[in-house]
Design an enzyme around this catalytic site. Structure first.
Site, PDB file in Angstrom:
ATOM      1  N   HIS A  76     -10.043  -6.389  -2.731  1.00  0.00           N
ATOM      2  CA  HIS A  76     -10.821  -6.399  -1.917  1.00  0.00           C
ATOM      3  C   HIS A  76     -12.726  -5.666  -2.997  1.00  0.00           C
ATOM      4  O   HIS A  76     -12.263  -4.396  -2.287  1.00  0.00           O
ATOM      5  CB  HIS A  76     -10.892  -5.701  -0.621  1.00  0.00           C
ATOM      6  CG  HIS A  76      -9.795  -6.009   0.401  1.00  0.00           C
ATOM      7  ND1 HIS A  76     -10.061  -6.978   1.068  1.00  0.00           N
ATOM      8  CD2 HIS A  76      -8.099  -5.337   0.663  1.00  0.00           C
ATOM      9  CE1 HIS A  76      -8.790  -7.254   1.685  1.00  0.00           C
ATOM     10  NE2 HIS A  76      -8.020  -6.626   0.947  1.00  0.00           N
TER      11      HIS A  76
ATOM     12  N   ASN B 239       2.518  -4.648  -3.180  1.00  0.00           N
ATOM     13  CA  ASN B 239       0.931  -5.094  -3.140  1.00  0.00           C
ATOM     14  C   ASN B 239       0.434  -4.033  -2.598  1.00  0.00           C
ATOM     15  O   ASN B 239       0.349  -3.018  -2.408  1.00  0.00           O
ATOM     16  CB  ASN B 239       1.049  -6.380  -1.938  1.00  0.00           C
ATOM     17  CG  ASN B 239      -0.274  -6.924  -1.285  1.00  0.00           C
ATOM     18  OD1 ASN B 239      -0.687  -7.186  -2.257  1.00  0.00           O
ATOM     19  ND2 ASN B 239      -0.961  -6.772  -0.275  1.00  0.00           N
TER      20      ASN B 239
ATOM     21  N   ASP C 160     -11.893 -10.836  -1.516  1.00  0.00           N
ATOM     22  CA  ASP C 160     -12.889 -11.149  -1.333  1.00  0.00           C
ATOM     23  C   ASP C 160     -14.103  -9.731  -1.004  1.00  0.00           C
ATOM     24  O   ASP C 160     -13.660  -8.895  -2.352  1.00  0.00           O
ATOM     25  CB  ASP C 160     -13.426 -11.139   0.824  1.00  0.00           C
ATOM     26  CG  ASP C 160     -11.978  -9.520   0.826  1.00  0.00           C
ATOM     27  OD1 ASP C 160     -12.324  -7.932   0.303  1.00  0.00           O
ATOM     28  OD2 ASP C 160     -12.072  -9.159   2.714  1.00  0.00           O
TER      29      ASP C 160
ATOM     30  N   GLU D 141      -5.721 -10.593  -1.325  1.00  0.00           N
ATOM     31  CA  GLU D 141      -6.463 -10.525  -0.761  1.00  0.00           C
ATOM     32  C   GLU D 141      -8.081 -10.315  -1.201  1.00  0.00           C
ATOM     33  O   GLU D 141      -8.963 -10.027  -0.529  1.00  0.00           O
ATOM     34  CB  GLU D 141      -6.118  -9.140   0.095  1.00  0.00           C
ATOM     35  CG  GLU D 141      -4.757  -9.126   0.265  1.00  0.00           C
ATOM     36  CD  GLU D 141      -4.213  -7.959   1.498  1.00  0.00           C
ATOM     37  OE1 GLU D 141      -5.657  -7.347   2.132  1.00  0.00           O
ATOM     38  OE2 GLU D 141      -3.180  -7.986   1.351  1.00  0.00           O
TER      39      GLU D 141
ATOM     40  N   GLU E 269       1.056  -1.128  -0.445  1.00  0.00           N
ATOM     41  CA  GLU E 269       0.112  -0.169   0.023  1.00  0.00           C
ATOM     42  C   GLU E 269       1.087   0.946   0.377  1.00  0.00           C
ATOM     43  O   GLU E 269       0.695   1.999   1.178  1.00  0.00           O
ATOM     44  CB  GLU E 269      -0.785  -0.317   1.540  1.00  0.00           C
ATOM     45  CG  GLU E 269      -1.993  -0.929   1.168  1.00  0.00           C
ATOM     46  CD  GLU E 269      -2.938  -1.099   2.147  1.00  0.00           C
ATOM     47  OE1 GLU E 269      -3.060  -0.166   3.264  1.00  0.00           O
ATOM     48  OE2 GLU E 269      -4.168  -2.403   1.966  1.00  0.00           O
TER      49      GLU E 269
HETATM   50  C1  XIL Z   1      -6.294  -6.562   8.713  1.00  0.00           C
HETATM   51  C2  XIL Z   1      -6.552  -7.477   8.451  1.00  0.00           C
HETATM   52  O1  XIL Z   1      -7.142  -8.811   8.191  1.00  0.00           O
HETATM   53  C3  XIL Z   1      -7.889  -7.669  10.445  1.00  0.00           C
HETATM   54  O2  XIL Z   1      -7.768  -8.135  11.566  1.00  0.00           O
HETATM   55  C4  XIL Z   1      -6.057  -5.729  10.527  1.00  0.00           C
HETATM   56  O3  XIL Z   1      -7.053  -5.862  12.130  1.00  0.00           O
HETATM   57  C5  XIL Z   1      -5.718  -5.032  10.077  1.00  0.00           C
HETATM   58  O4  XIL Z   1      -5.461  -5.543   8.692  1.00  0.00           O
HETATM   59  N1  XIL Z   1      -4.532  -5.118   3.350  1.00  0.00           N
HETATM   60  C6  XIL Z   1      -3.759  -5.512   4.081  1.00  0.00           C
HETATM   61  C7  XIL Z   1      -4.124  -6.738   5.116  1.00  0.00           C
HETATM   62  O5  XIL Z   1      -2.725  -5.442   3.003  1.00  0.00           O
HETATM   63  O6  XIL Z   1      -2.810  -6.527   5.910  1.00  0.00           O
HETATM   64  C8  XIL Z   1      -5.484  -6.032   6.248  1.00  0.00           C
HETATM   65  O7  XIL Z   1      -5.719  -7.055   7.192  1.00  0.00           O
HETATM   66  C9  XIL Z   1      -6.560  -6.131   5.242  1.00  0.00           C
HETATM   67  C10 XIL Z   1      -5.949  -5.072   4.086  1.00  0.00           C
END
Ligand code: XIL
Length: 361
Positions: free
Chosen positions: A250, A214, A280, A278, A173
Site C-alpha cells: 500500500h 503477509n 495500491d 495488495e 500483519e
Molecule cells: C481492508 C478492506 O479493504 C476494507 O474494506 C475493510 O474495511 C478493512 O480491510 N490489509 C489487509 C486487508 O490485509 O485485509 C485490508 O482490507 C487492507 C489492509
C-alpha cells in the site's frame, strides 16, 4: 482503452522458455499456416494476457457488493485479471459472525465466479488481529480454547475450498514496525508458536495450497522486514510449511521503496515465493496530472520489482477501480489509488502496470 493491439506489441522475444500452452498455440498456428495474430495479440494486450504469457498472476481484491451489482465492474475484472482475492468475505468475522454459525455465501460467490472466469483465488486471511467476530474477541477464551478454535477455523475454511485456492495468506500483519511481534489475541495468548501451528494446520487441510505470511511496510529493507526474514528462515529450518511472503504494497505516490527489489530477492533466495498482494498507490486529492503520471511510473516499478525477482508468483491490486477503493475511507485526504477511475476509464497507471507486465515493453 489504451491496450488497442498495435504492431509493436505483436513481436515476441523467444529468448525466454515458451510456456507449454503458448508453444502449443504457436505450433497449431504454424500447422495450419494461418497466423491468427490479431486475436492472439488483442488477448495478450490485456493485463491478464501479459501475465498469462509470463506464467504469473495479476489479481484484484474483489468486494461482494460490486461483484453482485455492477456489470461494468465484472466486465473489467474478468477481462483484465486472472486472479482474485476476497476483499473481506473470507475474514473470520464474515465467515463465522456468531459462534458455530457460518456464512459462506459471499466467499462461495467469489470462488464460483473465479472458476467460471478461469481465475485463480488467493485466500485472505486465516489468522489476523483484525476483523475478528466479537464472540471470539470478547470471549475470554483460555490459551487451549483459542488453540482449538483457531485449528477448527483453519481446518474448516481451508478444507472447504481445498483445491480451489492456489495460495492462502495464513498469517496477516503479525509484526510491529520495529520488528517486534504485534500484540494480538493470538500473540498474547498463544505466543509466536501460533504461526508455525497455523501453517501446519493449513498445509494438512490443503497440501497443494501455497502458504503465505503477509504484511505491509515490509517492501523495503527495514526493521520489520528484517524480523520477518529471520522468522521465515527459522520456520524453514524447522520444516514448517511456509511457501511464500506477501508484500501488501500500500504505497503513496512517488514512494515505492528503492530497496524493494533487493528486499524481495533476499526472501526469494530462501527458496520462498514472493507476491505483491495488495498493491495500491494513493495520491493526495485532488490528483494532479503530474501525480497521475508519477503513479503510472510507480505501478510499473512496483510490478517490475516483483516480476524481476525469481519466484515472483504475481501481483494483486487492492481493488480494480477508484469507485470502491478502501483508500479514501482509511487515509484521510487520499484517493485515486487504482488503475481505473470511478467511471472505469483506464488511467495512466493502467499503462504503467501493463508495461510492467509486458516483457517487451
Ligand atoms: C481492508 C478492506 O479493504 C476494507 O474494506 C475493510 O474495511 C478493512 O480491510 N490489509 C489487509 C486487508 O490485509 O485485509 C485490508 O482490507 C487492507 C489492509
Amino acid at each position: 482503452m489504451p491496450q488497442t493491439p498495435s504492431g509493436t506489441h505483436r513481436r515476441r522475444r523467444l529468448s525466454r522458455p515458451v510456456p507449454l500452452a503458448l508453444a502449443g498455440a504457436l505450433l497449431a498456428t504454424a500447422a495450419v499456416g494461418l497466423p491468427h495474430l490479431s486475436s492472439e495479440a488483442s488477448a495478450a494486450t490485456t493485463l491478464r494476457g501479459y501475465a498469462d504469457g509470463r506464467g504469473v498472476k495479476i489479481g484484484a481484491a474483489v468486494g461482494d457488493g460490486p461483484l453482485t451489482s455492477d456489470s461494468s465492474y465484472t466486465t473489467v475484472l474478468d477481462r483484465e485479471f486472472n486472479s482474485v482475492t476476497a476483499e473481506n468475505a473470507m475474514k473470520w468475522d464474515a465467515l463465522e459472525p456468531s459462534r458455530n454459525s457460518y456464512n459462506w455465501a459471499a466467499a462461495d460467490r467469489l470462488v464460483n465466479h473465479a472458476v467460471a472466469h478461469n481465475q485463480g483465488v488467493r485466500g485472505h486471511t486465516l489468522v489476523w488481529y483484525a476483523q475478528l467476530p466479537s464472540w471470539l474477541k470478547n470471549g475470554n477464551f483460555s490459551a487451549s480454547e483459542l488453540n482449538t478454535l483457531l485449528k477448527k477455523h483453519i481446518d474448516t475454511t481451508v478444507g472447504r475450498y481445498k483445491g480451489r485456492i492456489y495460495a492462502w495468506d495464513v498469517v496477516n500483519e503479525a509484526f510491529n514496525e520495529d520488528g517486534s511481534m504485534r500484540s494480538s489475541l493470538w500473540q498474547d495468548k498463544l505466543g509466536t508458536g501460533y504461526i508455525a501451528n497455523a501453517l501446519r494446520w493449513a498445509h494438512a487441510a490443503d497440501p497443494a495450497a501455497k502458504l503465505y505470511i503477509n504484511d505491509y511496510n515490509i517492501e523495503a529493507d527495514n526493521a520489520k522486514s528484517d524480523a520477518l526474514y529471520n522468522l521465515a528462515k527459522q520456520l524453514l529450518a524447522q520444516g514448517v510449511p511456509l511457501h511464500g511472503i506477501g508484500f501488501q504494497s500500500h504505497f503513496e505516490v512517488g514512494k515505492v521503496p528503492a530497496s524493494m527489489k533487493a528486499n524481495l530477492k533476499r526472501f526469494s533466495d530462501l527458496g520462498l515465493e514472493v507476491s505483491v498482494t495488495e498493491l495500491d498507490i494513493r495520491i493526495p486529492l485532488p490528483a494532479s496530472s503530474a501525480e497521475l503520471a508519477q503513479q503510472s511510473t510507480d505501478y510499473k516499478t512496483a510490478s517490475e520489482n516483483c516480476l524481476g525477482v525469481p519466484r515472483c508468483a504475481g501481483v494483486t491490486l487492492w481493488g480494480v477501480t477508484d469507485k470502491y477503493s478502501w483508500v479514501p475511507g482509511t487515509f484521510s485526504g487520499y484517493g485515486a489509488a487504482l488503475p481505473y477511475n470511478e467511471g472505469y476509464a483506464a488511467k495512466p497507471a493502467y499503462t504503467g502496470l501493463s508495461n510492467g507486465l509486458n516483457p517487451n515493453a
